[in-house]
Design a protein around this motif. Structure first.
Motif, mmCIF file in Angstrom:
data_model
loop_
_atom_site.group_PDB
_atom_site.id
_atom_site.type_symbol
_atom_site.label_atom_id
_atom_site.label_comp_id
_atom_site.label_asym_id
_atom_site.label_seq_id
_atom_site.Cartn_x
_atom_site.Cartn_y
_atom_site.Cartn_z
ATOM 1 N N ASP A 5 5.179 19.982 14.321
ATOM 2 C CA ASP A 5 5.727 20.836 13.941
ATOM 3 C C ASP A 5 6.300 22.262 14.833
ATOM 4 O OD1 ASP A 5 7.871 20.676 11.936
ATOM 5 O OD2 ASP A 5 7.202 19.222 11.405
ATOM 6 N N PRO A 6 8.079 21.181 14.709
ATOM 7 C CA PRO A 6 8.448 23.707 15.042
ATOM 8 C C PRO A 6 8.235 23.676 14.238
ATOM 9 C CG PRO A 6 10.384 21.316 15.369
ATOM 10 C CD PRO A 6 9.024 20.370 15.113
ATOM 11 N N CYS A 7 8.994 23.531 12.838
ATOM 12 C CA CYS A 7 9.437 23.954 11.517
ATOM 13 C C CYS A 7 8.067 24.648 10.780
ATOM 14 C CB CYS A 7 10.279 23.568 10.491
ATOM 15 S SG CYS A 7 11.657 23.857 12.166
ATOM 16 N N ARG A 41 18.211 23.421 13.366
ATOM 17 C CA ARG A 41 17.885 24.088 15.256
ATOM 18 C C ARG A 41 17.754 22.497 16.117
ATOM 19 N NH1 ARG A 41 16.507 28.913 14.712
ATOM 20 N NH2 ARG A 41 14.135 28.671 13.952
ATOM 21 N N TYR A 42 17.024 21.555 14.841
ATOM 22 C CA TYR A 42 16.678 20.426 16.223
ATOM 23 C C TYR A 42 16.710 18.824 14.830
ATOM 24 C CZ TYR A 42 13.201 23.317 17.083
ATOM 25 O OH TYR A 42 12.172 24.517 17.896
ATOM 26 N N PRO A 43 17.246 18.315 16.081
ATOM 27 C CA PRO A 43 17.499 16.344 15.838
ATOM 28 C C PRO A 43 17.330 15.879 13.897
ATOM 29 C CG PRO A 43 16.386 16.688 17.946
ATOM 30 C CD PRO A 43 16.831 17.753 17.480
ATOM 31 N N LYS A 44 17.591 15.579 13.675
ATOM 32 C CA LYS A 44 17.154 14.624 12.641
ATOM 33 C C LYS A 44 15.953 13.408 12.728
ATOM 34 C CE LYS A 44 20.868 14.523 9.051
ATOM 35 N NZ LYS A 44 21.209 16.624 9.284
ATOM 36 N N GLY A 45 15.058 13.868 11.754
ATOM 37 C CA GLY A 45 13.560 13.615 12.029
ATOM 38 C C GLY A 45 12.750 14.492 13.790
ATOM 39 N N CYS A 50 11.010 18.789 7.589
ATOM 40 C CA CYS A 50 11.864 19.215 7.358
ATOM 41 C C CYS A 50 13.015 17.992 6.598
ATOM 42 C CB CYS A 50 13.063 19.506 8.312
ATOM 43 S SG CYS A 50 13.177 21.069 9.952
ATOM 44 N N SER A 51 11.885 17.294 5.703
ATOM 45 C CA SER A 51 12.525 15.580 5.328
ATOM 46 C C SER A 51 13.066 16.282 4.152
ATOM 47 C CB SER A 51 11.836 15.020 5.277
ATOM 48 O OG SER A 51 10.522 14.988 4.422
ATOM 49 N N GLY A 52 13.076 17.092 3.619
ATOM 50 C CA GLY A 52 13.396 17.503 2.171
ATOM 51 C C GLY A 52 14.563 17.985 2.339
ATOM 52 N N PHE A 53 14.573 18.749 3.664
ATOM 53 C CA PHE A 53 15.858 19.838 3.555
ATOM 54 C C PHE A 53 16.830 18.625 4.259
ATOM 55 C CE2 PHE A 53 12.430 23.211 3.251
ATOM 56 C CZ PHE A 53 13.687 23.994 2.131
ATOM 57 N N GLU A 54 16.238 17.606 4.699
ATOM 58 C CA GLU A 54 17.676 17.059 5.448
ATOM 59 C C GLU A 54 18.406 16.330 4.255
ATOM 60 O OE1 GLU A 54 15.465 14.744 7.591
ATOM 61 O OE2 GLU A 54 15.514 16.534 9.839
#
Length: 75
Positions: A5-7, A41-45, A50-54
């Motif tokens: 996972d990039p984040c 920096r990354y596409p959704k999903g 990042c799901s909570g931040f999206e």
């Protein structure tokens, strides 16, 4: 083989900060902002971290549109 996972690094930093600061988010604004930058920096999903931040971003956009009287697109 799954990709890392990039984040994930930023997500771990948030957890560490929250633990050290008795889960007071206000004390961790810097690491939370770094996470938001990473997610942007990354596409959704792309990052499960990042799901909570999206979701937070969608809610913020929804609130902004509603407060400005802009109709929301159908989902």
């Amino acid at each position: 083989m799954s990709q890392k996972d990039p984040c994930q690094k930023q997500a771990c930093e948030i957890q560490k900060c929250l633990q050290v600061n008795n889960y007071m988010e206000s004390k961790c604004e810097t690491v939370l902002q770094e996470m938001r930058k990473c997610c942007a920096r990354y596409p959704k999903g792309r990052s499960i971290c990042c799901s909570g931040f999206e979701k937070e971003e969608r809610e913020r956009e929804k609130f902004k549109a509603t407060s400005e009287g802009i109709p929301l697109p159908p989902q």
